[in-house]
Design an enzyme around this catalytic site. Structure first.
Site, PDB file in Angstrom:
ATOM      1  N   THR A  44       0.814  -1.213   0.000  1.00  0.00           N
ATOM      2  CA  THR A  44       0.000   0.000   0.000  1.00  0.00           C
ATOM      3  C   THR A  44       0.843   1.257   0.000  1.00  0.00           C
ATOM      4  OG1 THR A  44      -1.829  -1.117   1.118  1.00  0.00           O
ATOM      5  CG2 THR A  44      -1.769   1.274   1.289  1.00  0.00           C
ATOM      6  N   SER A  91       1.614  -7.380  -0.469  1.00  0.00           N
ATOM      7  CA  SER A  91       2.342  -8.353   0.346  1.00  0.00           C
ATOM      8  C   SER A  91       1.740  -9.755   0.363  1.00  0.00           C
ATOM      9  CB  SER A  91       2.512  -7.818   1.766  1.00  0.00           C
ATOM     10  OG  SER A  91       1.282  -7.630   2.413  1.00  0.00           O
ATOM     11  N   THR A 125       1.203  -4.211   4.294  1.00  0.00           N
ATOM     12  CA  THR A 125       0.911  -4.487   5.700  1.00  0.00           C
ATOM     13  C   THR A 125       0.313  -5.862   5.955  1.00  0.00           C
ATOM     14  OG1 THR A 125      -1.270  -3.440   5.519  1.00  0.00           O
ATOM     15  CG2 THR A 125       0.590  -2.042   6.211  1.00  0.00           C
TER      16      THR A 125
END
Length: 364
Positions: A44, A91, A125
């Site tokens: 992000t 991720s 994250t």
């Protein structure tokens, strides 16, 4: 040596030579400032939406790492920065080979250049805590490694990425950060890689250490630490991934009322070397799960996976209990299931002895 490791190693070896802007965003021009490497993986913090109000609908891994650094000119007041693009994805799309690239690359950076103050890894994250804990166990130096992300894309109103990145770099050059293991810096807060977890789907204060609390803060005046992790990490770790190309298979099973134990048998058939149970309460397994695992553990020695009991509750310790110890299970202490998987994978690269693996879970 895999190509992705060779590429990063080549960039590291070239750090003292002329290099194009595709290797790093800034040349080291002010010799009075410390040197920090930024290794960019996407997420992000490197995401972009169609409009400034797209804070949930956006594409992660859109902006390059060098652009992230250049977008925060205040960084030049604190450090000279070199940037290496490892990958550029959300991720959840990262692979274990990417984690190996990061660990071996960071070890190479520190080994080849004693002048490097620290390394910052920009990361999505969703799986940030797993990468941070992996690096906490595999980086072999005491210099700071900071993992940083954001909850809003770079194009959003009030994007949190720029300040998070600046604070991560400030922490990476802090003398107090040295020797404290891999750290996660977001929302002005410093957390230990071992303790931290993502606790909220959208809020910027999502990263917390529920059981033990923050290590410190990054405020306008300084980087402040108030405590440190006592568990083994980085330069005290026994794990070495420099020659590892593939990890033992370890999977996580989530425990619930009347679980489908066919998944347990499927994992055994697939050659799993370890199973982490996200157990109920204090790491409990249902009778169905225990019966299925007993059948598997009664099979020939080569087919026995190592079983770790963690908890689905999110906080608290899972401790040894006679009924499970007699079956050869390992208690995860207060490691959550995803971090238990990381430690078990690394443990299995060294041994399959349950007593030794219990020691590792007690020490790390």
């Amino acid at each position: 040596m895999p190509r992705f490791v060779r590429n990063l190693a080549a960039a590291v070896l070239a750090s003292g030579l002329a290099c194009s802007t595709s290797c790093w965003a800034q040349q080291a021009t002010n010799t009075n400032l410390p040197l920090v490497w930024v290794l960019s993986t996407g997420g992000t913090i490197a995401g972009a939406g169609a409009s400034p109000t797209n804070v949930q609908e956006y594409k992660g891994g859109t902006i390059l790492g060098e652009d992230l650094v250049e977008a925060v000119p205040e960084i030049k007041q604190f450090a000279n920065v070199k940037v290496q693009q490892i990958t550029n994805v959300g991720s959840p799309r990262l692979k274990l080979e990417n984690l190996l690239t990061l660990a071996n690359g960071i070890n190479g950076i520190f080994a080849n250049d004693p002048s490097v103050a620290g390394v910052v890894v920009t990361h999505g994250t969703s799986t940030l805590e797993e990468t941070a804990y992996f690096l906490n166990l595999t980086v072999k130096y005491d210099r700071p490694v900071i993992v940083v992300g954001s909850m809003r894309p770079s194009t959003a109103i009030s994007a949190d990425g720029p300040l998070n990145l600046l604070n991560a770099i400030r922490t990476a050059i802090s003398s107090e950060a040295r020797g404290k293991g891999v750290l996660v810096v977001m929302n002005d807060e410093i957390n230990a890689a071992r303790d931290v977890t993502k606790t909220n789907t959208y809020r910027v204060e999502t990263f917390r250490s529920p059981d033990l609390g923050y290590l410190g803060y990054v405020d306008e005046d300084k980087v402040s630490f108030y405590r440190a992790s006592t568990r083994r990490h980085t330069f005290n770790s026994e794990f070495d991934v420099s020659n590892i190309r593939e990890f033992p298979k370890v999977d996580i099973l989530y425990s619930y009322v009347e679980p489908n134990v066919a998944m347990i048998h499927a994992l055994q058939t697939n050659g799993v070397r370890g199973i982490v149970f996200a157990g109920t309460g204090a790491g409990g397994l249902t009778d169905l799960e225990r019966d299925a695992m007993t059948a598997i553990l009664s099979s020939p020695s080569g087919a026995k996976p190592v079983v770790v009991r963690s908890s689905r509750t999110g906080t608290g310790r899972v401790i040894a209990r006679k009924e499970y110890d007699e079956l050869g299970y390992v208690a995860a202490d207060n490691l959550n299931p995803q971090k238990s998987r990381i430690l078990l994978m690394l443990a299995l690269t060294r041994t399959s002895d349950v007593t030794e693996i219990r020691r590792m879970f007690a020490e790390y």
